[in-house]
Design a protein around this motif. Sequence first.
Motif, PDB file in Angstrom:
ATOM      1  N   VAL A  38       0.834  -1.206   0.000  1.00  0.00           N
ATOM      2  CA  VAL A  38       0.000   0.000   0.000  1.00  0.00           C
ATOM      3  C   VAL A  38       0.866   1.254   0.000  1.00  0.00           C
ATOM      4  O   VAL A  38       0.555   2.244  -0.679  1.00  0.00           O
ATOM      5  CB  VAL A  38      -0.975  -0.013   1.193  1.00  0.00           C
ATOM      6  N   ALA A  39       1.976   1.216   0.730  1.00  0.00           N
ATOM      7  CA  ALA A  39       2.898   2.359   0.728  1.00  0.00           C
ATOM      8  C   ALA A  39       3.450   2.599  -0.670  1.00  0.00           C
ATOM      9  O   ALA A  39       3.568   3.750  -1.123  1.00  0.00           O
ATOM     10  CB  ALA A  39       4.040   2.120   1.716  1.00  0.00           C
ATOM     11  N   LEU A  40       3.783   1.539  -1.386  1.00  0.00           N
ATOM     12  CA  LEU A  40       4.336   1.679  -2.728  1.00  0.00           C
ATOM     13  C   LEU A  40       3.306   2.246  -3.699  1.00  0.00           C
ATOM     14  O   LEU A  40       3.590   3.180  -4.464  1.00  0.00           O
ATOM     15  CB  LEU A  40       4.846   0.326  -3.231  1.00  0.00           C
ATOM     16  N   VAL A  41       2.099   1.699  -3.681  1.00  0.00           N
ATOM     17  CA  VAL A  41       1.063   2.193  -4.595  1.00  0.00           C
ATOM     18  C   VAL A  41       0.706   3.634  -4.265  1.00  0.00           C
ATOM     19  O   VAL A  41       0.529   4.475  -5.164  1.00  0.00           O
ATOM     20  CB  VAL A  41      -0.182   1.288  -4.539  1.00  0.00           C
ATOM     21  N   SER A  42       0.634   3.956  -2.978  1.00  0.00           N
ATOM     22  CA  SER A  42       0.275   5.311  -2.564  1.00  0.00           C
ATOM     23  C   SER A  42       1.317   6.342  -2.968  1.00  0.00           C
ATOM     24  O   SER A  42       1.012   7.536  -3.057  1.00  0.00           O
ATOM     25  CB  SER A  42       0.066   5.355  -1.046  1.00  0.00           C
ATOM     26  N   ALA A  43       2.547   5.883  -3.217  1.00  0.00           N
ATOM     27  CA  ALA A  43       3.616   6.802  -3.621  1.00  0.00           C
ATOM     28  C   ALA A  43       3.485   7.230  -5.078  1.00  0.00           C
ATOM     29  O   ALA A  43       4.142   8.190  -5.499  1.00  0.00           O
ATOM     30  CB  ALA A  43       4.979   6.162  -3.390  1.00  0.00           C
ATOM     31  N   LEU A  44       2.658   6.548  -5.847  1.00  0.00           N
ATOM     32  CA  LEU A  44       2.455   6.896  -7.249  1.00  0.00           C
ATOM     33  C   LEU A  44       1.252   7.821  -7.382  1.00  0.00           C
ATOM     34  O   LEU A  44       0.243   7.627  -6.695  1.00  0.00           O
ATOM     35  CB  LEU A  44       2.226   5.632  -8.079  1.00  0.00           C
ATOM     36  N   PRO A  45       1.302   8.813  -8.254  1.00  0.00           N
ATOM     37  CA  PRO A  45       0.187   9.759  -8.360  1.00  0.00           C
ATOM     38  C   PRO A  45      -1.042   9.133  -9.010  1.00  0.00           C
ATOM     39  O   PRO A  45      -0.940   8.293  -9.910  1.00  0.00           O
ATOM     40  CB  PRO A  45       0.759  10.891  -9.225  1.00  0.00           C
ATOM     41  N   GLY A  46      -2.205   9.563  -8.516  1.00  0.00           N
ATOM     42  CA  GLY A  46      -3.451   9.226  -9.184  1.00  0.00           C
ATOM     43  C   GLY A  46      -4.049   7.888  -8.846  1.00  0.00           C
ATOM     44  O   GLY A  46      -4.964   7.434  -9.544  1.00  0.00           O
ATOM     45  N   TRP A  47      -3.591   7.247  -7.775  1.00  0.00           N
ATOM     46  CA  TRP A  47      -4.112   5.932  -7.411  1.00  0.00           C
ATOM     47  C   TRP A  47      -5.101   6.047  -6.250  1.00  0.00           C
ATOM     48  O   TRP A  47      -4.953   6.879  -5.359  1.00  0.00           O
ATOM     49  CB  TRP A  47      -2.995   4.983  -7.011  1.00  0.00           C
ATOM     50  N   THR A  48      -6.087   5.155  -6.264  1.00  0.00           N
ATOM     51  CA  THR A  48      -6.995   4.955  -5.137  1.00  0.00           C
ATOM     52  C   THR A  48      -6.732   3.569  -4.574  1.00  0.00           C
ATOM     53  O   THR A  48      -6.608   2.599  -5.336  1.00  0.00           O
ATOM     54  CB  THR A  48      -8.462   5.065  -5.582  1.00  0.00           C
TER      55      THR A  48
END
Length: 313
Positions: free
Chosen positions: A128-138
């Motif tokens: 979740v930390a990795l995905v949250s670091a990318l812009p535009g993700w929910t």
Amino acid sequence: MSAVTTPVLDMRARFYADLGPLLDAHPDVDVVLAVIGSGQMAPVTARHPGRVIDVGIREQAMIGVAGGLALAGRRPIVHTYAPFLVERPYEQLKLDLGHQDVGAVLVSIGSSFDASAEGRTHQAPADVALVSALPGWTVHVPGHADEVTALLQAEAATDRRVYLRLSRQRNAQPQPTDGRVHLVRDVASGLDGAGHAPLVLAVGPMLDTVLAASADLPVRVAYTATPHPLDAETLRALAGPQPVLTVVEPYLEGTSAAAVAAALADRPARVQHVGVPRDVELRRYGTPRDHAAAHGLDAAGVRRRIAALLDPP
């Protein structure tokens, strides 16, 4: 005549059961796999030939295929274990989806330690930390199979970049999936001068653990199935002017720290984050319950952390 009810399945089984009706209802939806799940989806594959694409054990290619489908106007749902869906093809998430500004629904299994018997290769507490670091993700972290159904149906009709994290751990009852923070349990004692008791925010499948851990403590308990982007407005309203807040999340500790800090930046707050510790690397297999206890994510461990914040030295 009795009403037809949806069977109560675990999250993974519910996801597979939902895919057939979902593809029936959405002609633009395709499913992309890297072997994992292909057996369970055999009936869906037979019913919708060409719309379930198994690329083999090629996770980077799986995300690339999803990006190509999205560019062609399709709505890809991409599925495998969390480390193979997020960590291994992270560059493809960044480029083939994010940089091209196209959407997909990534649905993972394995959570942090569901597949503990498979070893470290199948564990992904940092996903979740990795995905949250990318812009535009929910990011959705449901706590019940009914929430999986609601979130999957809603996101199939959008063009957003979505990460849906499934877990074997689940709560007894479903909660709202509207992206907001919801108060689940209030208290009449332990209020501050403004009428706000300390707050514990449980993310996804941690809710029942938090409720058990805090049953006799003077805290309110809130819930969200969507930790990113965080519902800062409701969190601020619940936290009050002098927040005492514990965030309990089933993945890397402090993943939500920046969002919580931003939401409460103008307030004198005492905040702690309870999750998988960043400085602990377990090298034994064990069961998911063993891992939860070792990381302090069982009811006893969560209670110790909440109680320590309520009664600091």
